[in-house]
Write a protein that holds these residues in place. Structure first.
Motif, PDB file in Angstrom:
ATOM      1  N   TRP A 288      31.022   8.971 -24.903  1.00 24.96           N
ATOM      2  CA  TRP A 288      30.124   8.882 -23.754  1.00 24.96           C
ATOM      3  C   TRP A 288      28.822   8.184 -24.120  1.00 24.96           C
ATOM      4  O   TRP A 288      28.217   7.495 -23.283  1.00 24.96           O
ATOM      5  CB  TRP A 288      29.867  10.267 -23.148  1.00 24.96           C
ATOM      6  N   ALA A 289      28.384   8.352 -25.378  1.00 24.85           N
ATOM      7  CA  ALA A 289      27.187   7.628 -25.817  1.00 24.85           C
ATOM      8  C   ALA A 289      27.448   6.120 -25.757  1.00 24.85           C
ATOM      9  O   ALA A 289      26.615   5.346 -25.289  1.00 24.85           O
ATOM     10  CB  ALA A 289      26.802   8.056 -27.227  1.00 24.85           C
ATOM     11  N   GLY A 290      28.632   5.711 -26.218  1.00 27.77           N
ATOM     12  CA  GLY A 290      28.989   4.292 -26.191  1.00 27.77           C
ATOM     13  C   GLY A 290      29.065   3.760 -24.760  1.00 27.77           C
ATOM     14  O   GLY A 290      28.554   2.678 -24.448  1.00 27.77           O
ATOM     15  N   ILE A 291      29.693   4.553 -23.879  1.00 28.86           N
ATOM     16  CA  ILE A 291      29.826   4.135 -22.477  1.00 28.86           C
ATOM     17  C   ILE A 291      28.440   4.018 -21.831  1.00 28.86           C
ATOM     18  O   ILE A 291      28.151   3.047 -21.116  1.00 28.86           O
ATOM     19  CB  ILE A 291      30.724   5.143 -21.716  1.00 28.86           C
ATOM     20  N   THR A 292      27.559   4.997 -22.129  1.00 29.30           N
ATOM     21  CA  THR A 292      26.195   4.946 -21.594  1.00 29.30           C
ATOM     22  C   THR A 292      25.465   3.708 -22.115  1.00 29.30           C
ATOM     23  O   THR A 292      24.742   3.032 -21.368  1.00 29.30           O
ATOM     24  CB  THR A 292      25.414   6.220 -21.994  1.00 29.30           C
ATOM     25  N   GLY A 293      25.679   3.414 -23.398  1.00 31.67           N
ATOM     26  CA  GLY A 293      25.060   2.224 -23.988  1.00 31.67           C
ATOM     27  C   GLY A 293      25.481   0.952 -23.255  1.00 31.67           C
ATOM     28  O   GLY A 293      24.647   0.092 -22.941  1.00 31.67           O
ATOM     29  N   ILE A 294      26.772   0.838 -22.969  1.00 30.42           N
ATOM     30  CA  ILE A 294      27.267  -0.350 -22.256  1.00 30.42           C
ATOM     31  C   ILE A 294      26.627  -0.427 -20.868  1.00 30.42           C
ATOM     32  O   ILE A 294      26.208  -1.497 -20.418  1.00 30.42           O
ATOM     33  CB  ILE A 294      28.810  -0.317 -22.163  1.00 30.42           C
TER      34      ILE A 294
END
Ligand SMILES: [Zn+2]
Ligand SMILES: [Zn+2]
Length: 282
Positions: A257-263
């Motif tokens: 979810w951190a990666g998705i939020t980053g994108i």
């Protein structure tokens, strides 16, 4: 004579292998050795760790509910697009929700950034092929990806692919040309399918061919937004990359979810940058 512990009026000829309580024929659950009572079976089911897919999501029913919902939404919106000009209410669904870079630019009077997402559930009212192709692709690919990554992550892939498609349109398209279509999301699913298949060691030749053919078609056929396809493809692949490559272990979900939020934040930042670069048409 023993009586069933759940039905005191019935005789029990056997007892549960785990708790030794007598159970009548109706209450017996066949076990590898002997029988179990319903309570012990339920207890064992609760203790068993939930089965998870390779990408860390609990194994669900396998029914692609989000995919069906998105398809239904697109069909309803398409019917509204077809009907609205004929109703004579001054309502134009396509005109109100389609996206053109001008809607996110400084000089244009109406700042309507939500069109970057609303445009992706609309389709070209003049061609049934547009919606037909997108919905078929969504069904075929969504059916594979949704159960593999779970509904929540799947929604994130769809939304960010659609958003990514519109960001590419913002940078690469004429400021006043409106764009519609779920193609960005569909190409995002293509990109995600490629990454997820590679991560699970599956054959990817077919997907590469599928994307290549569709990409060539989107460059050659006029009025198809290759920009949106490209943006969706990249965003969907990036989402799948963080889902597949997040470190395994307890905090895997957190990393995903951190990666998705980053994108999502990168796409928002790109929109902010792009909106200052849209050239005023002379
Ligand atoms: Zn028992
Ligand atoms: Zn019983």
């Amino acid at each position: 004579m023993n009586l069933c512990y759940r039905h005191p009026d019935r005789p029990a000829y056997v007892q549960c292998q785990r708790c030794s309580r007598p159970v009548c024929p109706e209450c017996q659950v066949q076990a590898p050795v002997g029988v179990h009572c319903p309570e012990c079976v339920e207890e064992a089911r609760r203790r068993r760790p939930a089965q998870r897919t390779q990408f860390g999501t609990p194994v669900g029913s396998g029914r692609p509910t989000v995919t069906y919902t998105v398809i239904a939404l697109c069909v309803v919106m398409y019917l509204l697009q077809l009907a609205s000009p004929r109703l004579g209410l001054g309502l134009d669904v396509t005109g109100a929700l389609a996206y053109a870079p001008a809607y996110t630019s400084d000089w244009f009077p109406s700042f309507e950034p939500w069109r970057m997402l609303t445009a992706t559930v609309l389709h070209s009212p003049s061609s049934a092929m547009h919606i037909l192709f997108n919905m078929m692709a969504l069904l075929f690919v969504g059916r594979v990806i949704e159960p593999a990554v779970g509904a929540a992550r799947y929604v994130a892939v769809l939304l960010l692919s659609a958003f990514g498609g519109s960001v590419a349109v913002l940078f690469l398209t004429d400021p006043l040309t409106p764009t519609v279509g779920a193609s960005g999301a569909v190409f995002g699913l293509f990109g995600a399918l490629f990454i997820l298949s590679r991560a699970s060691g599956a054959e990817t030749g077919g997907i590469v061919a599928l994307v290549a053919v569709n990409m060539v078609v989107s460059f050659l056929v006029p009025n198809i937004s290759w920009q949106g396809h490209l943006g969706g493809l990249v965003a969907g692949a990036l989402c799948a990359l963080v889902i597949a490559r997040a470190p395994r272990g307890k905090s895997r979900r957190l990393w995903q979810w951190a990666g998705i939020t980053g994108i999502a934040l990168v796409l928002i930042a790109l929109t902010a940058v792009g909106s200052t670069m849209v050239a005023f048409p002379v």
